[in-house]
Design an enzyme around this catalytic site. Structure first.
Site, PDB file in Angstrom:
ATOM      1  CB  ALA A  32      -0.972  -0.012   1.177  1.00 30.51           C
ATOM      2  CG  HIS A  37       6.027   2.986   1.688  1.00 28.26           C
ATOM      3  ND1 HIS A  37       4.670   3.078   1.628  1.00 28.26           N
ATOM      4  CD2 HIS A  37       6.318   2.288   2.815  1.00 28.26           C
ATOM      5  CE1 HIS A  37       4.134   2.476   2.667  1.00 28.26           C
ATOM      6  NE2 HIS A  37       5.110   1.981   3.410  1.00 28.26           N
ATOM      7  N   GLY A 149      11.396   4.759   8.020  1.00 27.67           N
ATOM      8  CA  GLY A 149      10.812   6.095   8.157  1.00 27.67           C
ATOM      9  C   GLY A 149      10.604   6.443   9.614  1.00 27.67           C
ATOM     10  CE  LYS A 151       3.316   6.247   9.639  1.00 22.61           C
ATOM     11  NZ  LYS A 151       2.530   5.518  10.666  1.00 22.61           N
ATOM     12  CD  GLN A 155       8.398  -0.631  12.250  1.00 20.75           C
ATOM     13  OE1 GLN A 155       7.487  -1.409  12.426  1.00 20.75           O
ATOM     14  NE2 GLN A 155       8.574   0.009  11.099  1.00 20.75           N
ATOM     15  CB  SER A 188       0.013   6.272   7.535  1.00 20.73           C
ATOM     16  OG  SER A 188      -0.485   5.015   7.930  1.00 20.73           O
ATOM     17  CB  SER A 189      -0.432   1.815   4.300  1.00 19.81           C
ATOM     18  OG  SER A 189       0.905   1.815   3.868  1.00 19.81           O
ATOM     19  NE  ARG A 190      -1.857   1.143  10.722  1.00 13.14           N
ATOM     20  CZ  ARG A 190      -2.252  -0.042  11.153  1.00 13.14           C
ATOM     21  NH1 ARG A 190      -3.527  -0.304  11.273  1.00 13.14           N
ATOM     22  NH2 ARG A 190      -1.351  -0.952  11.486  1.00 13.14           N
TER      23      ARG A 190
END
Ligand code: PAF
Length: 281
Positions: A32, A37, A149, A151, A155, A188-190
Site C-alpha cells: 500500500a 515509502h 521512516g 513516523k 519501531q 501512512s498506508s492506513r
C-alpha cells in the site's frame, strides 16, 4: 525491476550482485505504498548499489486480527510506483517463504523496556512480530543499509536494537524523515481507509504535536496534553496516548526537561482507524 517471490531466487540474485562488488540497500514495507515509502526508495537509490524493496504484510505483528484483514493491499499499484521510482528488485514473498516452519518456529527477540511503553503497551506482541519478520528479511536480503521512516519512531528504536541483538554490526540503519500531506498528516498506508470526514480532521494530530513543541517553556506539559486531548476528542478522535519522552531512551517524561532530547508521540483512533505520529521537540 526484477520481481522475485522465492527466498532462494532472491538470495541467488543478490549473491551475484554482491560478488560483482555491489552494495545492497533495503526498504522493507507492507505495501500500500505512498510517497513516504517512495522517499525511502529514492534515498536508497541515491546512496548507490542495488535497491531492494520488500512487500510482505506480516501476520505476526498484528495483535488485532481484523486490523490484519483490513490492512490495505494494492500490489499492482505498488509495482507501478516502484517502477517509476527506479527500484531494482522487488521481493514479494508468501507467508510460507518467510515462515517455512510456521510462525511459532521463528526466534523471537526481547526488546525489554521498549515492549512495555506506548506502542509496546497498547499493541501487545506487536514488536515481537516486527522483530521476527525484520530478522528474517535481513537474513534473506543481507543488506548493507536498511531504510526506515521516522513516523514509526519506536519501531526504528526496536529495529536498531534488533541489529544489536543479532550481531549485525556492519548494518547501517538509515532513518529518514516523515513525509507529510499539506495539512501535516503523516503519510501512512492506513490513511487510505479514512472517510472524507475523517480525513478532513486528521491533520489535527500533527497540529497537536506542533503545539506540544511550541509551548515548551510557556506551559507545563500536562496542560498542553489536556488541551490536545480535548481538541482531539472534540473532533471525534479517541487518543490512546499523548506523550512526551526522552528521544534516545523513550523514558516517559511528566514535563518538559530543558536540555534533554525529547520527542512527542501521539496514537489515536478515529473510527476504526488507528494513526500514530511523532515530532522531536
Ligand atoms: O513499518 C512497516 O511497514 C513494517 O512494520 C515492517 C518494518 C515492514 C515490518 O513488517
Amino acid at each position: 525491476m526484477v520481481i522475485l517471490k522465492r527466498v532462494n531466487d532472491i538470495e541467488e540474485y543478490l549473491n551475484l550482485k554482491r560478488v560483482k562488488g555491489n552494495q545492497i540497500g533495503f526498504v522493507p514495507t507492507m505495501g500500500a505504498l505512498h510517497s513516504g515509502h517512495i522517499s525511502l526508495v529514492e534515498r536508497c537509490k541515491a546512496d548507490g548499489g542495488v535497491s531492494v524493496c520488500s512487500i510482505f504484510v506480516n501476520p505476526t505483528q498484528f495483535n488485532d486480527k481484523s486490523d490484519l484483514e483490513k490492512y490495505p493491499r494494492s500490489v499492482e499499484g505498488d509495482i507501478e510506483l516502484l517502477l517509476q521510482a527506479g527500484c531494482d528488485v522487488l521481493f514479494l514473498p508468501d507467508v510460507s517463504d518467510i515462515y517455512p516452519d510456521g510462525e511459532a518456529a521463528m526466534p523471537s527477540w526481547d526488546f525489554g523496556y521498549l515492549e512495555t511503553v506506548l506502542e509496546g503497551a497498547t499493541r501487545p506482541g506487536h514488536f515481537r512480530g516486527v522483530g521476527q519478520v525484520v530478522a528474517r528479511l535481513l537474513q534473506v536480503v543481507q543488506p548493507d543499509r536498511l531504510y526506515l521512516g521516522s513516523k514509526d519512531y519506536q519501531q526504528c528504536m526496536v529495529i536498531k536494537k534488533l541489529a544489536e541483538l543479532t550481531g549485525m554490526k556492519e548494518l547501517r540503519v538509515v532513518i529518514c524523515p516523515t513525509q507529510r500531506e499539506p495539512d501535516g498528516l503523516a503519510m501512512s498506508s492506513r490513511n487510505r481507509r479514512l472517510s472524507e470526514g475523517q480525513r478532513s480532521v486528521a491533520g489535527l494530530i500533527y497540529q497537536c504535536l506542533v503545539s506540544i513543541q511550541a509551548k515548551q517553556g510557556s506551559a507545563p506539559f500536562a496542560v498542553v496534553q489536556k488541551e490536545c486531548d480535548d481538541l482531539m476528542r472534540a473532533k471525534g478522535f479517541v487518543p490512546e496516548y499523548i506523550a512526551l519522552a526522552h528521544a534516545d531512551t523513550l523514558e516517559l517524561l511528566e514535563d518538559y526537561k530543558p536540555g534533554t532530547p525529547m520527542v512527542a508521540l501521539i496514537a489515536a483512533k478515529i473510527g476504526e482507524i488507528r494513526l500514530i505520529d511523532n515530532l522531536v521537540v
